[in-house]
Write an enzyme that holds these catalytic residues in place. Structure first.
Site, PDB file in Angstrom:
ATOM      1  N   ALA A 108     -39.420 -28.458 -27.298  1.00  0.00           N
ATOM      2  CA  ALA A 108     -40.808 -28.464 -26.825  1.00  0.00           C
ATOM      3  C   ALA A 108     -41.693 -28.762 -28.031  1.00  0.00           C
ATOM      4  O   ALA A 108     -41.988 -27.885 -28.836  1.00  0.00           O
ATOM      5  CB  ALA A 108     -41.168 -27.121 -26.210  1.00  0.00           C
ATOM      6  N   ASP A 137     -41.557 -42.869 -23.132  1.00  0.00           N
ATOM      7  CA  ASP A 137     -42.139 -43.018 -21.784  1.00  0.00           C
ATOM      8  C   ASP A 137     -43.327 -42.062 -21.644  1.00  0.00           C
ATOM      9  O   ASP A 137     -43.254 -41.071 -20.910  1.00  0.00           O
ATOM     10  CB  ASP A 137     -41.065 -42.734 -20.724  1.00  0.00           C
ATOM     11  CG  ASP A 137     -41.574 -42.944 -19.302  1.00  0.00           C
ATOM     12  OD1 ASP A 137     -42.544 -43.708 -19.127  1.00  0.00           O
ATOM     13  OD2 ASP A 137     -41.010 -42.332 -18.372  1.00  0.00           O
ATOM     14  N   PHE A 156     -40.823 -37.739 -24.366  1.00  0.00           N
ATOM     15  CA  PHE A 156     -41.580 -37.543 -23.115  1.00  0.00           C
ATOM     16  C   PHE A 156     -40.583 -37.393 -21.950  1.00  0.00           C
ATOM     17  O   PHE A 156     -40.630 -38.135 -20.972  1.00  0.00           O
ATOM     18  CB  PHE A 156     -42.553 -38.703 -22.834  1.00  0.00           C
ATOM     19  CG  PHE A 156     -43.463 -39.036 -23.979  1.00  0.00           C
ATOM     20  CD1 PHE A 156     -44.628 -38.300 -24.208  1.00  0.00           C
ATOM     21  CD2 PHE A 156     -43.166 -40.091 -24.843  1.00  0.00           C
ATOM     22  CE1 PHE A 156     -45.477 -38.620 -25.260  1.00  0.00           C
ATOM     23  CE2 PHE A 156     -44.008 -40.416 -25.899  1.00  0.00           C
ATOM     24  CZ  PHE A 156     -45.170 -39.690 -26.110  1.00  0.00           C
ATOM     25  N   ARG A 180     -33.441 -46.258 -15.961  1.00  0.00           N
ATOM     26  CA  ARG A 180     -32.488 -45.236 -16.414  1.00  0.00           C
ATOM     27  C   ARG A 180     -31.070 -45.775 -16.348  1.00  0.00           C
ATOM     28  O   ARG A 180     -30.234 -45.521 -17.219  1.00  0.00           O
ATOM     29  CB  ARG A 180     -32.593 -43.994 -15.531  1.00  0.00           C
ATOM     30  CG  ARG A 180     -33.879 -43.246 -15.730  1.00  0.00           C
ATOM     31  CD  ARG A 180     -33.929 -42.013 -14.822  1.00  0.00           C
ATOM     32  NE  ARG A 180     -35.228 -41.401 -14.915  1.00  0.00           N
ATOM     33  CZ  ARG A 180     -35.976 -41.029 -13.876  1.00  0.00           C
ATOM     34  NH1 ARG A 180     -35.525 -41.205 -12.647  1.00  0.00           N
ATOM     35  NH2 ARG A 180     -37.149 -40.472 -14.052  1.00  0.00           N
ATOM     36  N   CYS A 221     -47.285 -46.682 -18.303  1.00  0.00           N
ATOM     37  CA  CYS A 221     -47.524 -46.566 -16.854  1.00  0.00           C
ATOM     38  C   CYS A 221     -49.021 -46.587 -16.558  1.00  0.00           C
ATOM     39  O   CYS A 221     -49.451 -46.181 -15.484  1.00  0.00           O
ATOM     40  CB  CYS A 221     -46.860 -45.320 -16.286  1.00  0.00           C
ATOM     41  SG  CYS A 221     -47.442 -43.805 -17.018  1.00  0.00           S
TER      42      CYS A 221
END
Ligand code: SAH
Length: 395
Positions: free
Chosen positions: A278, A299, A229, A213, A339
């Site tokens: 959203a 992400d 995300f 970040r 991830c």
């Protein structure tokens, strides 16, 4: 002498423990004692009787998670000592400061506490057990946490409803073990963040993107940023602090979008150039106009939660990255992550390569990213490496 149930390995199966790998697989075990219960602390011995250490026993493919290569007492003193070591490392990393109080204190095998995760947000530690042994040790660990000199911890919230083996029927209740709710505002590099450990995903916030970040902040000046995300909006607030012209945050979860809006308001009031949506990622990327954003963060959640899902996950990463790249203007920057522990950095890079090739863009790698230092990787346990990312220059 410690009096633990003894697990004896089959001949030749002591090799990986001798190389300090912290797991014993069920196939390596010759004899289980009759009186063994899931979550027990056990002594492991080679077929010739040589002691190999102590660990937590569980039913499944990983049968023992090793706690020490010597047969030592696993008591409050043991946990206090490992936690002290873990805290010392975070202090050395400079993570505990007035303007930063969110960090991972225990990263499982990376801190020689297999099956245990502890994230700290100010005076609250969120404890997550991934093994029955750590579940049974939770009260002892909680006491050790609040007694840890220099950590300033008052509250311990236990959050293992979704992380323990389902078949173990341990019925873990998410709740405070010690203390109570005080404030849920954590500080990361001077930015305030609401952390929802009661209802949020994982321990409530992803501390693992802190360094990445910070890098985004450096690139954000004057750019139109898409944070795809977004979850709690971590990347969004850094982009705003870095002087982005506008920031759009997207997440399919309405709760995440609300949390992102809160976090932007908390730091920048109501006038920040920020909007949150959203929406599904693929729908949003499909509908977005060409050239709308010149700095994009992707992400996503882990696409491959186990080895069997790798093939589809790689196709998912390729498609996602291609969708973003094809609409990014010349000279733009893409932060892209995976991830998924089951996917290696080579495989991820190949998926991103395929996306680049599919779109025919000129793509250069500026940075190769990984998890931060408070998520250390035990060199004998390469499985502890999970986060990988690339910063790309798109022309
Ligand atoms: N970047 C975040 C962490 C992302 S976690 C951070 O820095 O903290 C992954 C997020 O993806 C979750 O919030 C989840 O709600 C969201 N998500 C999952 N599937 C999605 C989809 N198909 N489209 C958009 N968001 C999705």
């Amino acid at each position: 002498m410690m009096n633990y149930p003894v697990i004896t390995l089959r001949r030749g199966k002591e090799e990986s423990l001798k190389r300090f790998h912290p797991w014993v697989f069920s196939g390596a075990i010759d004899r289980l004692p009759d009186s063994i219960e899931e979550g027990d602390t056990v002594e492991v011995r080679a077929s010739d009787g040589t002691p190999l250490g102590v660990g937590h026993f569980q039913i499944g493919s990983i049968a023992v998670r090793m706690l020490d290569k010597n047969v030592i007492e696993i008591d409050e003193g043991f946990y206090a000592s490992r936690l002290t070591d873990a805290l010392r490392l975070r202090m050395a990393l400079g993570l505990i400061r007035g303007d930063n109080n969110a960090y991972r204190l225990v990263h499982g095998e990376g801190d020689f506490l297999p099956g245990l995760i502890v994230d700290v947000y100010g005076s609250t530690a969120v404890l997550q057990a991934h093994s029955p042994g750590m579940h049974y040790a939770r009260n002892v660990i909680a006491r050790a946490l609040v007694s840890l000199p220099g950590a300033g911890l008052k509250n311990v919230y236990y959050k293992s409803e979704t992380t323990l083996p389902y078949k173990a029927s341990l019925d873990p209740q998410n709740d405070y073990i010690i203390g109570e709710y005080d404030t849920n505002i954590a500080v990361e590099n001077g930015l305030k963040l609401h952390v929802d450990w009661l209802k949020g995903q994982k321990t409530g916030f992803f501390v693992d993107q802190r360094d990445n970040r910070m890098l985004l902040q450096k690139y954000a000046a004057g750019r139109r940023v898409l944070n795809m995300f977004c979850y709690t909006g971590g990347f969004s607030v850094y982009a705003l602090r870095g002087g982005a012209e506008l920031v759009h945050s997207v997440d399919s979860s309405a709760k995440a979008v609300a949390l992102t809006r809160d976090n932007v308001r908390l730091n920048f009031g109501d006038t920040a150039p920020h909007e949150a949506f959203a929406e599904d990622a693929f729908k949003f990327l499909g509908d977005m106009p060409d050239g709308a954003y010149d700095l994009v963060v992707l992400d996503p959640p882990a696409f491959a939660k186990h080895r069997g899902a790798i093939h589809n996950a790689l196709r998912g990463y390729q498609k996602l990255n291609a969708r973003a790249m094809e609409k990014m203007p010349k000279g733009s920057i893409l932060f892209t992550f995976s991830c998924s522990q089951a996917i290696s950095k080579e495989q991820f890079r190949l998926a991103v390569f395929s996306a680049a090739a599919q779109t025919g863009r000129n793509v250069r790698i500026l940075h190769q990213l990984t998890q931060p230092a408070d998520h250390p990787i035990n060199i004998y346990h390469p499985e502890g490496e999970y986060l990988k990312g690339l910063i790309l220059y798109i022309e």
